[in-house]
Design a protein around this motif. Structure first.
Motif, PDB file in Angstrom:
ATOM      1  N   ALA A  41     -16.102  -0.047  -4.312  1.00 52.61           N
ATOM      2  CA  ALA A  41     -15.269  -1.144  -3.801  1.00 52.61           C
ATOM      3  C   ALA A  41     -14.172  -0.574  -2.910  1.00 52.61           C
ATOM      4  CB  ALA A  41     -14.637  -1.932  -4.955  1.00 52.61           C
ATOM      5  N   GLY A  42     -13.895  -1.261  -1.820  1.00 56.28           N
ATOM      6  CA  GLY A  42     -12.840  -0.835  -0.918  1.00 56.28           C
ATOM      7  C   GLY A  42     -11.471  -1.266  -1.415  1.00 56.28           C
ATOM      8  N   VAL A  43     -10.469  -0.455  -1.095  1.00 53.72           N
ATOM      9  CA  VAL A  43      -9.064  -0.771  -1.381  1.00 53.72           C
ATOM     10  C   VAL A  43      -8.400  -1.153  -0.072  1.00 53.72           C
ATOM     11  CG1 VAL A  43      -6.867   0.152  -2.226  1.00 53.72           C
ATOM     12  CG2 VAL A  43      -9.014   0.809  -3.334  1.00 53.72           C
ATOM     13  N   ASN A  44      -7.722  -2.300  -0.059  1.00 53.53           N
ATOM     14  CA  ASN A  44      -7.100  -2.802   1.163  1.00 53.53           C
ATOM     15  C   ASN A  44      -5.670  -3.237   0.895  1.00 53.53           C
ATOM     16  OD1 ASN A  44      -9.472  -3.001   3.230  1.00 53.53           O
ATOM     17  ND2 ASN A  44     -10.305  -3.809   1.317  1.00 53.53           N
ATOM     18  N   ARG A  45      -4.865  -3.248   1.957  1.00 54.94           N
ATOM     19  CA  ARG A  45      -3.457  -3.608   1.783  1.00 54.94           C
ATOM     20  C   ARG A  45      -3.272  -4.997   1.187  1.00 54.94           C
ATOM     21  NH1 ARG A  45       0.775  -0.622   2.921  1.00 54.94           N
ATOM     22  NH2 ARG A  45      -0.510   0.868   4.066  1.00 54.94           N
ATOM     23  N   HIS A 313      -3.959   2.996  -5.105  1.00 54.17           N
ATOM     24  CA  HIS A 313      -2.908   2.108  -4.598  1.00 54.17           C
ATOM     25  C   HIS A 313      -1.676   2.908  -4.174  1.00 54.17           C
ATOM     26  CE1 HIS A 313      -3.995  -2.256  -5.740  1.00 54.17           C
ATOM     27  NE2 HIS A 313      -5.111  -1.550  -5.593  1.00 54.17           N
ATOM     28  N   SER A 314      -1.333   3.931  -4.935  1.00 57.45           N
ATOM     29  CA  SER A 314      -0.177   4.755  -4.575  1.00 57.45           C
ATOM     30  C   SER A 314      -0.382   5.440  -3.231  1.00 57.45           C
ATOM     31  CB  SER A 314       0.083   5.805  -5.654  1.00 57.45           C
ATOM     32  OG  SER A 314       0.486   5.204  -6.862  1.00 57.45           O
ATOM     33  N   ARG A 315      -1.602   5.911  -2.993  1.00 61.10           N
ATOM     34  CA  ARG A 315      -1.861   6.561  -1.698  1.00 61.10           C
ATOM     35  C   ARG A 315      -1.756   5.552  -0.566  1.00 61.10           C
ATOM     36  NH1 ARG A 315      -2.757  11.059   0.750  1.00 61.10           N
ATOM     37  NH2 ARG A 315      -4.185  11.239   2.507  1.00 61.10           N
ATOM     38  N   MET A 316      -2.259   4.345  -0.777  1.00 59.43           N
ATOM     39  CA  MET A 316      -2.122   3.345   0.272  1.00 59.43           C
ATOM     40  C   MET A 316      -0.650   3.005   0.509  1.00 59.43           C
ATOM     41  SD  MET A 316      -4.072  -0.209   1.008  1.00 59.43           S
ATOM     42  CE  MET A 316      -5.301   0.721   1.935  1.00 59.43           C
ATOM     43  N   GLU A 317       0.110   2.889  -0.557  1.00 59.17           N
ATOM     44  CA  GLU A 317       1.538   2.586  -0.411  1.00 59.17           C
ATOM     45  C   GLU A 317       2.267   3.692   0.335  1.00 59.17           C
ATOM     46  OE1 GLU A 317       2.874  -0.148  -4.144  1.00 59.17           O
ATOM     47  OE2 GLU A 317       2.156   1.848  -4.652  1.00 59.17           O
ATOM     48  N   SER A 318       1.811   4.922   0.203  1.00 58.20           N
ATOM     49  CA  SER A 318       2.446   6.047   0.894  1.00 58.20           C
ATOM     50  C   SER A 318       2.181   6.030   2.390  1.00 58.20           C
ATOM     51  CB  SER A 318       1.937   7.369   0.318  1.00 58.20           C
ATOM     52  OG  SER A 318       0.615   7.666   0.781  1.00 58.20           O
ATOM     53  N   SER A 319       1.132   5.311   2.806  1.00 56.11           N
ATOM     54  CA  SER A 319       0.690   5.276   4.209  1.00 56.11           C
ATOM     55  C   SER A 319       0.313   6.649   4.750  1.00 56.11           C
ATOM     56  CB  SER A 319       1.762   4.631   5.102  1.00 56.11           C
ATOM     57  OG  SER A 319       1.926   3.263   4.780  1.00 56.11           O
ATOM     58  N   GLU A 320      -0.027   7.569   3.871  1.00 57.72           N
ATOM     59  CA  GLU A 320      -0.435   8.899   4.305  1.00 57.72           C
ATOM     60  C   GLU A 320      -1.929   8.987   4.588  1.00 57.72           C
ATOM     61  OE1 GLU A 320       0.802  11.549   1.247  1.00 57.72           O
ATOM     62  OE2 GLU A 320       2.947  11.382   1.727  1.00 57.72           O
ATOM     63  N   HIS A 321      -2.674   7.964   4.204  1.00 54.97           N
ATOM     64  CA  HIS A 321      -4.131   8.026   4.347  1.00 54.97           C
ATOM     65  C   HIS A 321      -4.556   7.891   5.801  1.00 54.97           C
ATOM     66  CE1 HIS A 321      -3.034   3.803   4.083  1.00 54.97           C
ATOM     67  NE2 HIS A 321      -4.199   3.472   4.605  1.00 54.97           N
ATOM     68  N   ILE A 322      -5.719   8.448   6.098  1.00 57.09           N
ATOM     69  CA  ILE A 322      -6.360   8.316   7.407  1.00 57.09           C
ATOM     70  C   ILE A 322      -7.759   7.760   7.153  1.00 57.09           C
ATOM     71  CG2 ILE A 322      -7.191   9.521   9.455  1.00 57.09           C
ATOM     72  CD1 ILE A 322      -4.966  11.580   9.020  1.00 57.09           C
ATOM     73  N   GLY A 323      -7.949   6.488   7.383  1.00 54.13           N
ATOM     74  CA  GLY A 323      -9.212   5.843   7.085  1.00 54.13           C
ATOM     75  C   GLY A 323      -9.148   5.087   5.772  1.00 54.13           C
ATOM     76  N   LYS A 324     -10.320   4.847   5.198  1.00 57.16           N
ATOM     77  CA  LYS A 324     -10.455   3.959   4.053  1.00 57.16           C
ATOM     78  C   LYS A 324     -10.274   4.666   2.715  1.00 57.16           C
ATOM     79  CE  LYS A 324     -11.966   0.282   3.929  1.00 57.16           C
ATOM     80  NZ  LYS A 324     -11.418  -1.080   3.843  1.00 57.16           N
TER      81      LYS A 324
END
Length: 332
Positions: A41-45, A313-324
């Motif tokens: 499953a994908g994680v999205n904002r 979720h923590s990684r998405m909140e950090s906005s450090e990710h590149i891609g999905k």
């Protein structure tokens, strides 16, 4: 496939907004739906927004988080044709994707291209539906035109860079670090502007010899609204899909008038089944052949087991990710 269980794992949100693995009854497969045994499953904002009470699900949607999945068809609802039990499938969910099983309108389901595994396929629906509808349908991007997507290292951004380039546009983007800018350029962006160090309006106006950009996809809003208008070319189209920088802006509409600009905005989740099915049909015809031939691949940052959903979720909140960011629901 094996017999269906009566109860399945899912991710629940506690009153303090923390995430916990729980259990729910097996979702019912209604008329016009497929029941999917979820492997990824994908994680999205929007998942994060819903978790914090800022993006409530539609009344007829599952309250469980999760807007995109990949897996296999486990049951077929009344009136559905063209699918068989066991078919590999990815889908845009109305909710409920963070679970071992989810029921999805059949029109929002697409076959997984043979060239992709389930983790890759789970990265497709939310971003590909969003980008196709907003860039190619609302924004009417044409081969040879210039295109700018803000936040190029996000899931939406990396997808927009790849799709726009695949259909013959000259692609620009903005990102918040040298590393992210380099990643965007490796994905096909001609120019990636580090918005922390450079003025993207100035940089891209120079790159287009003063002409400006034909189509702009903006998920920032706020002050970017005015700057998008300044940068847009004559007959340009600006499409807004989120307003992370704020909903309000003070604007001078004279450039909108003089340059004959079109400003548009949309959200995906609130659209009807028929509207989402129409987007899926267009993707199947225009984009899925590119995926099948390996000419497009989703950019994936990280994969987490379901039990580590809070870390995703923590990684998405950090906005450090590149891609999905992807959740792996398979029991290893």
């Amino acid at each position: 496939m094996t017999a269906l269980p009566t109860h399945v794992r899912c991710v629940n949100v506690n009153d303090d907004h923390s995430l916990v693995i729980g259990e729910q009854p097996l979702p019912k497969c209604g008329a016009g739906e497929l029941l999917i045994a979820v492997s990824a499953a994908g994680v999205n904002r929007p998942d994060l927004m819903q978790r914090y009470g800022l993006y409530p699900p539609p009344a007829d949607a599952s309250p469980i988080l999760g807007l995109e999945v990949a897996g296999r068809v486990a049951a077929i609802g009344e009136g559905v044709s063209g699918w068989q039990i066991g078919d590999r499938v990815c889908a845009l969910c109305n909710g409920g994707g963070y679970s071992d099983y989810v029921a999805v309108p059949a029109g929002q389901c697409l076959p997984i291209p043979d060239a992709l595994n389930d983790v890759q396929a789970a990265a497709l629906p939310e971003t590909y539906f969003t980008v196709w509808h907003n860039v190619f349908e609302r924004g009417a991007l044409q081969p040879g035109e210039s295109f700018l997507v803000h936040g190029g290292s996000s899931g939406i951004g990396t997808t927009a860079i790849a799709l726009a380039g695949a259909f013959g546009a000259k692609v620009f983007t903005t990102a918040g670090s040298a590393e992210k800018c380099a990643a965007c350029e490796s994905l096909g962006a001609s120019i990636a502007v580090n918005y922390r160090e450079q003025d993207f309006v100035e940089q891209l106006r120079a790159a287009t010899n003063g002409r400006g950009v034909d189509v702009i996809l903006d998920m920032v809003g706020g002050d970017y609204i005015r700057r998008d208008i300044d940068l847009a070319a004559e007959d340009g189209r600006i499409v807004f899909i989120a307003f992370q920088g704020g909903f309000a802006a003070e604007l001078n509409f004279l450039p909108v008038l003089m340059k004959r600009l079109t400003l548009s905005a949309s959200t995906l989740r609130a659209q009807s089944r028929d509207q989402k099915a129409a987007i899926a049909s267009a993707l199947r015809e225009r984009v899925w052949p590119l995926l099948a031939r390996g000419e497009l691949q989703p950019a994936i940052d990280s994969v987490y087991p379901l039990e580590q959903v809070a870390d995703a979720h923590s990684r998405m909140e950090s906005s450090e990710h590149i891609g999905k960011l992807i959740l792996d629901l398979q029991r290893h």
